[in-house]
Motif scaffolding. Structure first.
Motif, PDB file in Angstrom:
ATOM      1  N   LEU A  97     -11.918   0.228 -12.706  1.00 31.67           N
ATOM      2  CA  LEU A  97     -10.735   0.253 -13.564  1.00 31.67           C
ATOM      3  C   LEU A  97     -11.070  -0.231 -14.969  1.00 31.67           C
ATOM      4  N   TRP A 137      -4.461   4.175  -7.902  1.00 30.94           N
ATOM      5  CA  TRP A 137      -4.843   4.248  -9.303  1.00 30.94           C
ATOM      6  C   TRP A 137      -5.435   5.627  -9.578  1.00 30.94           C
ATOM      7  N   HIS A 175      -1.192   3.661 -12.408  1.00 32.74           N
ATOM      8  CA  HIS A 175      -0.989   3.288 -11.010  1.00 32.74           C
ATOM      9  C   HIS A 175       0.349   3.839 -10.563  1.00 32.74           C
TER      10      HIS A 175
END
Length: 322
Positions: free
Chosen positions: A144, A185, A180
């Motif tokens: 991420l 995600w 998200h």
């Protein structure tokens, strides 16, 4: 995500600053390491000149020498509450690997608050329980963070990707947004292999790298609108089902994601598009009411298959207990 030991050592320092005294067992539980590892972290702090007092043995209690504190920040009550809740909710976003960092941030927050606010935040931690939903997919925080850096710098991301059908490909993507939704995600952007905008689940990304090449992202790109219209790739089945309960009584059972939900004839009409009918059939069986399938006919076939499986299981169970 693998954390450098130095980060966990700093997390121990933050936890010690937030409490009068902390046992080795509690530090081990909150950091998700062994008590002996906690002992090594404490010894490292002492080697660095941090005045940690207490027993070094497994399960011993530790504290900082009175008066050793970092300068506090100032938060309002609502700010402190929002930060505490946000830190507690990280697992609900699938970011379990950020647990040590969240504990450190929580300890910093507690340390900065005046006594009255500190008591409120501590009461919150004891009173609030957040359940880990089985639908939330765990995501690597390092993946991420890397994608967010690529978005910020408008740099091309390269990675190996496994589709929902198990096909593995190598992609180079101009990532426009990371988002998200529905427990997962996604990275959304222009796929150079497919020559169109695509969405990619972060839990299916491997071998991620950020390339030197840059791109010009589109202005005001709405990733949420895109994923809503392309949730799983090209939809295969158009589903229309009537449930014998009004919408307000189905709260907690129905996902609103890419699903039209409206009252009809004293019940609820659900219209959606899905690629996997077996998953949708299993979902319908969990809803506590009667239902009618109007389309597609393949969904009825799926229920017949499930019924045959259940009947076979019952026959096997009866034969076993004769």
């Amino acid at each position: 995500m693998t954390y450098d030991p130095s980060l966990r050592v700093l997390t121990v320092l933050e936890l010690l600053q937030a409490r009068e005294e902390v046992t080795g067992a509690e530090l081990a539980r909150r950091l998700e390491v062994s008590p002996r590892t906690v002992q090594r972290y404490v010894m490292k702090l002492q080697d660095l000149g941090i005045p940690v007092e207490g027993k070094r043995g497994v399960g011993g209690a530790y504290r900082l020498k009175p008066g050793f504190r970092l300068p506090p920040l100032m938060f309002t009550g609502e700010e402190a509450l929002s930060l505490a809740l946000g830190l507690r909710a990280l697992r609900q976003l699938g970011l379990h690997t950020l647990a040590p960092a969240a504990e450190a941030a929580s300890a910093k927050l507690t340390r900065t608050l005046p006594h009255s606010l500190r008591e409120e935040v501590q009461a919150l931690e004891k009173a609030v329980q957040l359940d880990d939903s089985p639908w939330v997919v765990s995501t690597d925080a390092a993946t991420l963070a890397t994608l967010l850096r690529a978005v910020r710098a408008s740099q091309v991301a390269e990675f190996a990707y496994t589709s929902n059908k198990g096909a593995a490909t190598r992609r180079q993507v101009n990532v426009y947004r990371v988002m998200h939704v529905d427990g997962r995600w996604y990275a959304v952007g222009w796929c150079q292999l497919r020559q169109e905008v695509r969405s990619f689940r972060l839990d299916r990304i491997r071998e991620l790298a950020v390339l030197e090449g840059t791109f010009t992202p589109p202005q005001n790109f709405d990733a949420l609108a895109y994923v809503r219209s392309h949730p799983y790739g090209p939809p295969i089945y158009d589903i229309s089902v009537w449930l014998a309960l009004p919408p307000e009584q189905l709260h907690g059972y129905l996902s609103v994601w890419n699903t039209e939900i409206r009252p009809e004839a004293g019940g609820t009409r659900i219209c959606c598009q899905r690629e996997r009918l077996d998953f949708f059939a299993s979902f319908l069986l969990t809803v506590p009411c009667d239902f009618r399938i109007d389309s597609p006919p393949e969904l009825l076939s799926e229920f017949r298959r499930l019924g045959e499986r259940c009947a076979a299981m019952l026959r096997s169970d009866q034969a076993l207990h004769r």
